[in-house]
Design an enzyme around this catalytic site. Sequence first.
Site, mmCIF file in Angstrom:
data_model
loop_
_atom_site.group_PDB
_atom_site.id
_atom_site.type_symbol
_atom_site.label_atom_id
_atom_site.label_comp_id
_atom_site.label_asym_id
_atom_site.label_seq_id
_atom_site.Cartn_x
_atom_site.Cartn_y
_atom_site.Cartn_z
ATOM 1 N N SER A 22 -10.039 1.605 2.291
ATOM 2 C CA SER A 22 -9.149 2.428 1.504
ATOM 3 C C SER A 22 -8.048 1.648 0.793
ATOM 4 O O SER A 22 -7.438 2.172 -0.130
ATOM 5 C CB SER A 22 -8.501 3.481 2.403
ATOM 6 N N LYS B 250 0.841 -1.202 0.000
ATOM 7 C CA LYS B 250 0.000 0.000 0.000
ATOM 8 C C LYS B 250 0.876 1.252 0.000
ATOM 9 O O LYS B 250 1.891 1.308 0.707
ATOM 10 C CB LYS B 250 -0.931 -0.010 1.222
ATOM 11 N N SER C 132 -10.309 -0.832 6.432
ATOM 12 C CA SER C 132 -9.706 -0.657 5.109
ATOM 13 C C SER C 132 -8.997 -1.866 4.530
ATOM 14 O O SER C 132 -8.601 -1.831 3.370
ATOM 15 C CB SER C 132 -8.733 0.510 5.133
HETATM 16 N N1 GLN Z 1 -13.579 3.976 5.585
HETATM 17 C C1 GLN Z 1 -13.026 4.425 6.836
HETATM 18 C C2 GLN Z 1 -12.596 5.857 6.727
HETATM 19 O O1 GLN Z 1 -12.737 6.423 5.690
HETATM 20 C C3 GLN Z 1 -11.882 3.545 7.251
HETATM 21 C C4 GLN Z 1 -10.630 3.822 6.533
HETATM 22 C C5 GLN Z 1 -9.495 2.977 6.972
HETATM 23 O O2 GLN Z 1 -9.693 1.930 7.593
HETATM 24 N N2 GLN Z 1 -8.291 3.448 6.693
HETATM 25 O O3 GLN Z 1 -12.119 6.435 7.677
#
Ligand code: GLN
Length: 493
Positions: free
Chosen positions: A157, A82, A181
């Site tokens: 994400s 990532k 995410s």
């Molecule tokens: N979808 C969640 C957010 O936008 C979690 C994102 C994540 O786990 N990095 O904060």
Amino acid sequence: MDIQELITRPSSEQRKALLNKEVSDVELVNAVYERIDAVEDKIGAYNSLTKELALETAKLVDEKIKNGEELPPLAGIPLALKDNINYKGTYTTASSKILENFVSPYDATASKKLKENLIPVIGKANCDEFAMGSSNENSAFKIVRNPWNLNKVPGGSSGGSAAAIAAGEATISLGSETGGSVRLPASFCGLVGLKPTYGRVSRYGLIAFASSLDQIGPFGRNVEDVALLLNVIAGHDEHDSTSLNVPVPDYVQGLRNDLKGVKVGYIKELCSDGLQSEVAASIQKTLEIYKSLGAEIVEISLPLIKYSVGVYYIIATAEASSNLARFDGVKYGYRTKNPENLYDMYIKTRAEGFGDEVKRRIMLGTYALSSGYYDAYYKKAQQVRRLVKNDFDNAFSKVDVLVSPTCPYTAFDIGSKVQDPLSMYLTDIATITANLAGIPALNVPVGLDSNGMPIGVQLLANSLNETKLLNLAFMLEDVVQFKYDTPSKMLVK
Ligand code: GLN
């Protein structure tokens, strides 16, 4: 086996081919880049490729095979990293314009461990900007498309980390979690994805979003690959004071334990209302499978779960507003052209460098922390967070593992939620609690809906109980026999 087929298989098959000298690692890695040439235009899984570095590692692996030396279990297996994890000498952008030309001057601890285990990094995987999002539509560079259906989101994400595997552009990958995410994209792309216990994996070198929630996590085509990759990255690290100083078990060892006498709870509040009917049916099917394997099924109520999304969006944004203060045009990355003075430089750099969602989070977080509101929002959220954790402690005094959907629905259409942040935030309703409580949780693919999109089931366990979690996931996977390589076959037809 044809090498283009081999790259769509789990690591165990690739390792066998390497050790039997049917293919060299240089050939395997090159085959992945050929695949990337063929499909990446449609997918958008990578922000940048790291071919030279990957081939250097592959050559080392081949050298060792030639000399008959012992190889770590994942040596030579192509991995996507990532783009918010530092890997020395590579671009690390967190999919943000503000870090567009930033090159990592050092290795994250997880990256260092990848190197020690001779795992070639194919490239830096696309993600939502600063890991903020659930659909990967918040990348400053390009969206990621779901390899199962190019009109659908891959989840976020860590959408690139998931899509890369599903499209055959990597075998394993690392993502990061703050509120789901890893699990959400794993669910949308038909993969196994794990969020480890908070502190199980070092956060050193992971670009901070919300430090009390962030955790790096592995993706794979099967449970074994996720267990193997967790073996690589888990452990104490003196560079991260929140990393836990407890021994790391071998996560592959316990995978095949039988389930007699194991207690499986299903979370009442997440398994009833508002689910896509096929998701609800998959939960039922999962519980029946566990029952047939000898487990006892118990209903568990977690009444505070309904506050999780609200609590998360106060705590996560508060921490983000502080963590992202460092991106000011002085220390890192992008700086505005021709500012009038220093103050103007700060303002314009941040206004031009951050995307809309990141700005929304910074504003929300700054508001929640501001004097007069701190007690009403931030402090209250921390108190409820504690109560959510108490709910889990209570549940785990009754059962070994909890079951819920990973998401109430399968992958949605690209563009369908971008105008409605609240509906986007609610996508994480089932995943966010594990981050608030610091417990481990994972996604296992269990079937397809009527549109052919993957359905994921979430398993949660008490802190540091990854072994049990992976064991239950493995037993489920063994019965379900999910066809993870469907999209990689469709894409090259
Ligand atoms: N979808 C969640 C957010 O936008 C979690 C994102 C994540 O786990 N990095 O904060």
